[in-house]
Design an enzyme around this catalytic site. Structure first.
Site: not given
Length: 231
Positions: A96, A100
């Site tokens: 998830h 990043k």
């Protein structure tokens, strides 16, 4: 025939069982679903390569993703979700935060609260993650789960401000597990909250509103779930 499918999958699920602490639920009465789960697990290693890259920059994120994936397993079981949805939640939870990798170190590793501009930057990570996962064949639903894991039942989330049943149920499980784990672990900008306080914050809507039935299940079983995920 079903035994053949089971044997083909078994070797590829050993690592998955070790990772989640639970056996993979092979739907042996439905060979097509068995092949689908096998495909997801086989390609999951490709997802985790990106998480490993992120781990080199921010070890917290990789450890957090592993815990969230384990918690999704437990919540899914408690909610009696279909087997395929539990697997989807576990995989999406593990990946998830993969987006990043596209967030600058100045934001991702900042030692302090993010300002409004920096928060806008970090909010791009679901989209980056979804774009990465869409490059893996058959991962369209997983990518959608990553894209929407910050949506909230009351429409206060992002990126699409979805609300209510327009948010896929297993994706809401990922969102709640993500929020709870973030609360009970320290970051440079906040302390770790005690589990009881974190539970109350989730139930009261302090971290955004979640599906009412999910909240009931979470409130009833968080003790047992925590003992399994955070031994």
């Amino acid at each position: 025939m079903y035994k053949t499918f089971n044997n083909r999958i078994k070797s590829e699920t050993i690592r998955w069982q070790a990772y989640t602490g639970k056996k993979v639920f092979l739907p042996l009465g439905n060979p097509r679903k068995a092949v689908r789960i096998r495909h997801l697990i086989r390609h999951y290693t490709a997802c985790m390569a990106g998480v490993d890259m992120l781990d080199a920059r921010d070890p917290y994120t990789a450890e957090h993703s592993m815990r969230v994936s384990k918690m999704c397993t437990r919540l899914g079981l408690m909610m009696r979700m279909p087997r395929s949805k539990i697997v989807a939640a576990m995989i999406a939870a593990g990946a998830h935060d993969i987006g990043k990798v596209g967030v600058p170190d100045s934001v991702l590793l900042k030692e302090g609260p993010l300002d409004d501009h920096e928060f806008d930057v970090i909010k791009h990570h679901p989209g980056i993650g979804a774009d990465i996962l869409l490059k893996i064949g058959g991962f369209e639903k997983i990518a959608a789960g990553v894209w929407h894991h910050h949506e909230r039942w009351d429409g206060s989330g992002y990126p699409d401000q979805l609300a209510g049943d327009s948010i896929t149920p297993w994706v809401q499980v990922v969102g709640l597990a993500d929020a709870f784990d973030a609360l009970i672990h320290p970051r440079v900008y906040k302390p770790a909250y005690p589990q009881e306080q974190a539970r109350n914050m989730i139930v009261s809507g302090a971290c955004g509103v979640f599906h009412p039935l999910l909240l009931v299940c979470f409130a009833q079983h968080i003790g047992a779930i925590s003992r399994a995920v955070y031994p």
